[in-house]
Design a protein around this motif. Sequence first.
Motif, PDB file in Angstrom:
ATOM      1  N   TYR A  87      40.266  -0.139 -29.555  1.00  0.00           N
ATOM      2  CA  TYR A  87      39.429  -1.569 -29.577  1.00  0.00           C
ATOM      3  C   TYR A  87      38.023  -1.350 -29.425  1.00  0.00           C
ATOM      4  CZ  TYR A  87      37.847  -5.934 -28.364  1.00  0.00           C
ATOM      5  OH  TYR A  87      37.191  -7.239 -28.191  1.00  0.00           O
ATOM      6  N   VAL A  88      37.530  -0.504 -28.401  1.00  0.00           N
ATOM      7  CA  VAL A  88      36.165  -0.411 -28.229  1.00  0.00           C
ATOM      8  C   VAL A  88      35.384   0.102 -29.272  1.00  0.00           C
ATOM      9  CG1 VAL A  88      34.386   1.086 -26.815  1.00  0.00           C
ATOM     10  CG2 VAL A  88      36.528  -0.306 -25.550  1.00  0.00           C
ATOM     11  N   LEU A  94      34.203  -2.246 -37.766  1.00  0.00           N
ATOM     12  CA  LEU A  94      34.518  -3.258 -38.850  1.00  0.00           C
ATOM     13  C   LEU A  94      33.111  -3.877 -39.074  1.00  0.00           C
ATOM     14  CD1 LEU A  94      36.439  -5.026 -40.228  1.00  0.00           C
ATOM     15  CD2 LEU A  94      36.645  -6.313 -37.912  1.00  0.00           C
ATOM     16  N   ALA A  95      32.443  -4.266 -37.706  1.00  0.00           N
ATOM     17  CA  ALA A  95      31.167  -5.164 -37.917  1.00  0.00           C
ATOM     18  C   ALA A  95      30.057  -4.282 -38.848  1.00  0.00           C
ATOM     19  CB  ALA A  95      30.651  -5.387 -36.518  1.00  0.00           C
ATOM     20  N   LEU A 106      23.540 -11.803 -40.641  1.00  0.00           N
ATOM     21  CA  LEU A 106      24.474 -12.640 -40.173  1.00  0.00           C
ATOM     22  C   LEU A 106      24.011 -13.979 -39.663  1.00  0.00           C
ATOM     23  CD1 LEU A 106      26.645 -10.062 -38.187  1.00  0.00           C
ATOM     24  CD2 LEU A 106      27.378 -11.311 -40.056  1.00  0.00           C
ATOM     25  N   SER A 107      24.597 -15.104 -39.849  1.00  0.00           N
ATOM     26  CA  SER A 107      24.179 -16.317 -39.260  1.00  0.00           C
ATOM     27  C   SER A 107      24.750 -16.483 -37.803  1.00  0.00           C
ATOM     28  CB  SER A 107      24.769 -17.433 -39.740  1.00  0.00           C
ATOM     29  OG  SER A 107      26.397 -17.686 -39.680  1.00  0.00           O
ATOM     30  N   VAL A 108      24.324 -17.191 -37.022  1.00  0.00           N
ATOM     31  CA  VAL A 108      24.468 -17.304 -35.462  1.00  0.00           C
ATOM     32  C   VAL A 108      25.843 -17.639 -35.201  1.00  0.00           C
ATOM     33  CG1 VAL A 108      24.209 -18.565 -33.299  1.00  0.00           C
ATOM     34  CG2 VAL A 108      22.193 -18.000 -34.843  1.00  0.00           C
ATOM     35  N   PRO A 109      26.752 -18.553 -36.057  1.00  0.00           N
ATOM     36  CA  PRO A 109      28.063 -18.477 -35.639  1.00  0.00           C
ATOM     37  C   PRO A 109      28.924 -17.467 -36.274  1.00  0.00           C
ATOM     38  CG  PRO A 109      27.280 -20.462 -36.964  1.00  0.00           C
ATOM     39  CD  PRO A 109      26.172 -19.476 -36.855  1.00  0.00           C
ATOM     40  N   PHE A 112      28.649 -14.961 -33.475  1.00  0.00           N
ATOM     41  CA  PHE A 112      29.200 -14.986 -32.139  1.00  0.00           C
ATOM     42  C   PHE A 112      30.191 -14.127 -31.404  1.00  0.00           C
ATOM     43  CE2 PHE A 112      32.004 -17.496 -29.307  1.00  0.00           C
ATOM     44  CZ  PHE A 112      30.911 -18.108 -28.207  1.00  0.00           C
ATOM     45  N   TRP A 113      30.983 -13.711 -32.147  1.00  0.00           N
ATOM     46  CA  TRP A 113      32.145 -12.843 -31.896  1.00  0.00           C
ATOM     47  C   TRP A 113      31.683 -11.693 -31.117  1.00  0.00           C
ATOM     48  CZ3 TRP A 113      31.729  -7.851 -32.992  1.00  0.00           C
ATOM     49  CH2 TRP A 113      31.134  -7.560 -34.294  1.00  0.00           C
TER      50      TRP A 113
END
Length: 143
Positions: A87-88, A94-95, A106-109, A112-113
């Motif tokens: 996970y770490v 992926l990002a 990327l936009s702020v929303p 947000f993840w």
Amino acid sequence: MAEGLRRRPRAVTFIGRFLLVSGVLSLCAFALYQIGRAASPDFEAGVRAFPIYVPAMAVASALLNGLAYTVSGLGILRGRAWAMWTYVTYVPALALLVVLGMRRPLSVPEAFWVVPYMVFVVLLLRRSSREFFGLRATPLSPN
């Protein structure tokens, strides 16, 4: 408590369950999309006409995320260190792929993840969590 049993920290339980539920929901979304595609020859045209079009990359990432989150969630709940490290390291990889594939900032929303991810990483790397996963703390001495 019996000898050899480790008490799972609440944060690890929450993260493991959250990843498990997220993974299953992601796999369900992928399955529903595939069922819709198979059931109707005009499904793709209908999806493209929908105001929020979901490209094939997003569908593939739903499958990949679903598998990664489900496996990580189960492993984290069972105290497997490989699941925590999966996970770490998986999310930043992926990002990077998503950002490179988008070819725009990327936009702020959309970004947000990052906040819950960073909170989860901090919780997973705390001393009690590391002990649960059987990881030893390494001293930072120059010896």
